[in-house]
Design an enzyme around this catalytic site. Structure first.
Site, PDB file in Angstrom:
ATOM      1  N   GLY A  13       0.814  -1.205   0.000  1.00  0.00           N
ATOM      2  CA  GLY A  13       0.000   0.000   0.000  1.00  0.00           C
ATOM      3  C   GLY A  13       0.847   1.252   0.000  1.00  0.00           C
ATOM      4  O   GLY A  13       0.596   2.190   0.764  1.00  0.00           O
ATOM      5  N   SER A  15       1.738   3.496  -2.598  1.00  0.00           N
ATOM      6  CA  SER A  15       1.676   4.556  -3.609  1.00  0.00           C
ATOM      7  C   SER A  15       1.277   5.894  -3.003  1.00  0.00           C
ATOM      8  O   SER A  15       1.406   6.936  -3.649  1.00  0.00           O
ATOM      9  CB  SER A  15       0.681   4.173  -4.719  1.00  0.00           C
ATOM     10  OG  SER A  15      -0.617   3.993  -4.187  1.00  0.00           O
ATOM     11  N   ILE A  18       0.915   6.674   4.400  1.00  0.00           N
ATOM     12  CA  ILE A  18       1.943   6.153   5.292  1.00  0.00           C
ATOM     13  C   ILE A  18       2.902   5.224   4.551  1.00  0.00           C
ATOM     14  O   ILE A  18       4.115   5.258   4.764  1.00  0.00           O
ATOM     15  CB  ILE A  18       1.298   5.429   6.484  1.00  0.00           C
ATOM     16  CG1 ILE A  18       0.543   6.435   7.362  1.00  0.00           C
ATOM     17  CG2 ILE A  18       2.352   4.688   7.314  1.00  0.00           C
ATOM     18  CD1 ILE A  18      -0.326   5.791   8.434  1.00  0.00           C
ATOM     19  N   ASP A  64      -3.717  -6.812  -5.508  1.00  0.00           N
ATOM     20  CA  ASP A  64      -4.721  -6.651  -4.465  1.00  0.00           C
ATOM     21  C   ASP A  64      -4.369  -7.564  -3.296  1.00  0.00           C
ATOM     22  O   ASP A  64      -4.397  -8.787  -3.425  1.00  0.00           O
ATOM     23  CB  ASP A  64      -6.101  -7.018  -5.025  1.00  0.00           C
ATOM     24  CG  ASP A  64      -7.231  -6.787  -4.040  1.00  0.00           C
ATOM     25  OD1 ASP A  64      -6.964  -6.443  -2.865  1.00  0.00           O
ATOM     26  OD2 ASP A  64      -8.395  -6.961  -4.445  1.00  0.00           O
ATOM     27  N   SER A 144      -3.085   0.409  14.359  1.00  0.00           N
ATOM     28  CA  SER A 144      -3.766   1.676  14.558  1.00  0.00           C
ATOM     29  C   SER A 144      -4.094   1.860  16.030  1.00  0.00           C
ATOM     30  O   SER A 144      -4.227   0.881  16.777  1.00  0.00           O
ATOM     31  CB  SER A 144      -5.076   1.713  13.748  1.00  0.00           C
ATOM     32  OG  SER A 144      -5.855   2.848  14.066  1.00  0.00           O
ATOM     33  N   SER A 146      -6.794   2.448  16.764  1.00  0.00           N
ATOM     34  CA  SER A 146      -8.093   1.776  16.753  1.00  0.00           C
ATOM     35  C   SER A 146      -8.009   0.328  17.215  1.00  0.00           C
ATOM     36  O   SER A 146      -9.037  -0.319  17.412  1.00  0.00           O
ATOM     37  CB  SER A 146      -8.702   1.840  15.350  1.00  0.00           C
ATOM     38  OG  SER A 146      -8.979   3.175  14.991  1.00  0.00           O
ATOM     39  N   TYR A 157     -13.587  -2.065  11.091  1.00  0.00           N
ATOM     40  CA  TYR A 157     -12.177  -1.705  10.952  1.00  0.00           C
ATOM     41  C   TYR A 157     -11.375  -1.985  12.218  1.00  0.00           C
ATOM     42  O   TYR A 157     -10.274  -2.563  12.150  1.00  0.00           O
ATOM     43  CB  TYR A 157     -12.097  -0.221  10.598  1.00  0.00           C
ATOM     44  CG  TYR A 157     -10.713   0.385  10.555  1.00  0.00           C
ATOM     45  CD1 TYR A 157      -9.877   0.194   9.459  1.00  0.00           C
ATOM     46  CD2 TYR A 157     -10.255   1.195  11.598  1.00  0.00           C
ATOM     47  CE1 TYR A 157      -8.614   0.781   9.408  1.00  0.00           C
ATOM     48  CE2 TYR A 157      -8.993   1.785  11.551  1.00  0.00           C
ATOM     49  CZ  TYR A 157      -8.181   1.565  10.458  1.00  0.00           C
ATOM     50  OH  TYR A 157      -6.941   2.144  10.411  1.00  0.00           O
ATOM     51  N   LYS A 161      -7.568  -4.047  12.951  1.00  0.00           N
ATOM     52  CA  LYS A 161      -6.332  -3.448  13.440  1.00  0.00           C
ATOM     53  C   LYS A 161      -5.892  -4.089  14.760  1.00  0.00           C
ATOM     54  O   LYS A 161      -4.685  -4.214  15.018  1.00  0.00           O
ATOM     55  CB  LYS A 161      -6.499  -1.934  13.580  1.00  0.00           C
ATOM     56  CG  LYS A 161      -6.586  -1.234  12.235  1.00  0.00           C
ATOM     57  CD  LYS A 161      -5.354  -1.539  11.370  1.00  0.00           C
ATOM     58  CE  LYS A 161      -5.335  -0.781  10.071  1.00  0.00           C
ATOM     59  NZ  LYS A 161      -4.110  -1.018   9.282  1.00  0.00           N
ATOM     60  N   THR A 189      -4.760   9.587  14.495  1.00  0.00           N
ATOM     61  CA  THR A 189      -5.383  10.125  13.290  1.00  0.00           C
ATOM     62  C   THR A 189      -4.322  10.772  12.410  1.00  0.00           C
ATOM     63  O   THR A 189      -3.712  11.773  12.784  1.00  0.00           O
ATOM     64  CB  THR A 189      -6.469  11.155  13.639  1.00  0.00           C
ATOM     65  OG1 THR A 189      -7.452  10.535  14.469  1.00  0.00           O
ATOM     66  CG2 THR A 189      -7.148  11.681  12.375  1.00  0.00           C
ATOM     67  N   ILE A 190      -4.105  10.165  11.237  1.00  0.00           N
ATOM     68  CA  ILE A 190      -3.107  10.647  10.283  1.00  0.00           C
ATOM     69  C   ILE A 190      -3.841  11.141   9.040  1.00  0.00           C
ATOM     70  O   ILE A 190      -4.774  10.487   8.558  1.00  0.00           O
ATOM     71  CB  ILE A 190      -2.124   9.519   9.893  1.00  0.00           C
ATOM     72  CG1 ILE A 190      -1.553   8.839  11.149  1.00  0.00           C
ATOM     73  CG2 ILE A 190      -1.018  10.065   9.007  1.00  0.00           C
ATOM     74  CD1 ILE A 190      -0.731   9.734  12.047  1.00  0.00           C
TER      75      ILE A 190
END
Length: 254
Positions: A13, A15, A18, A64, A144, A146, A157, A161, A189-190
């Site tokens: 992930g 591109s 983070i 994917d 996260s 989270s 979600y 995490k 939170t980013i």
């Protein structure tokens, strides 16, 4: 100090957000980098260009992470391009915000497949390559805050995490005998594409920033340093750990 000099680093992930910050940060510290991405080919190509401008090798491989075959394909192609895998950063993730009571099955299942199943098979593929080549390695997963707290519109979600954090604890035990360290970072939170719609509400954005002791929401580059530290020999006796990178938000309960 070049903390990852001569290392081969893989980032999922990568591109944007983070993942991109971690990939470019690794290159700044002397690493060659392979990035995984899905869509956004121009952004992935731009990331490669920026890494190469730092004098490092770079390759972008689309796939994917929800498909288990992507994991073995990414690791195999990255290894062919870079020669080995020294560091693996599991970053790919999604968070389509939605209420709990009418959560669509497909939204729940897609989030699970990308965030948790994808992490599992990606980490497994990277670990197998590290074991085959010998010499140990480092795995860093982007969990996260989270994983530790709830979210009204994140019931699909937050369990993923928490699962990623738990995965690093268990793989730290399973892989320690091979000299492979496994740790997680827990961002607060980013400001990334994952929450740009949610934070388009300026009042909400200011309210959330006001809760952070350091006075601002995070940026992707705030994660690069902690990830590189955990990937480097500075953290050679750190495994199974979780590092909060949240500006102090988690402890601000008063």
């Amino acid at each position: 100090m070049m903390l990852l000099d001569g290392k081969a680093v893989l980032v999922t992930g990568a591109s944007a957000g983070i993942g991109r910050a971690a990939a470019i940060g690794a290159a700044r510290h002397g690493a060659d980098v392979a990035i995984n991405f899905l869509g956004g080919a121009e952004a992935a190509a731009a990331c490669v260009v920026e890494i190469e401008a730092l004098g490092r090798k770079a390759v972008a491989i689309e796939g994917d992470v929800a498909d288990p075959t992507t994991a073995t394909d990414f690791v195999a192609r990255a290894t062919a391009a870079l020669g080995r895998v020294d560091v693996f950063v599991n970053n790919a993730g999604i968070c389509p915000f939605h209420a709990f009571l009418d959560m669509p099955v497909e939204t729940f299942e897609r989030t699970m497949r990308v965030n948790l199943h994808g992490a599992y098979f990606m980490v497994q593929a990277a670990a197998n390559q590290m074991v085959r080549q010998g010499g140990g390695g480092a795995i860093v997963a982007v969990s996260s805050i989270s994983a530790l707290v709830g979210g009204e519109y994140q019931t699909h979600y937050t369990p993923t995490k928490a699962g990623v954090h738990s995965l690093m604890q268990s793989t730290a035990i399973a892989l320690g005998r091979y000299g492979i360290r496994c740790n997680s970072v827990l961002p607060g939170t980013i400001l990334t594409d994952i929450n740009k719609d949610d934070l388009a509400d300026i009042a909400k954005r200011k309210r959330m920033a006001a809760r952070v002791p350091l006075g601002r929401l995070g940026e992707p580059d705030d994660l690069a340093g902690p990830i590189i530290f955990l990937a480097s020999d500075l953290a050679r006796y750190v495994t199974g750990a979780a590092l909060l990178v949240d500006g102090g938000a988690f402890v601000n309960l008063q």
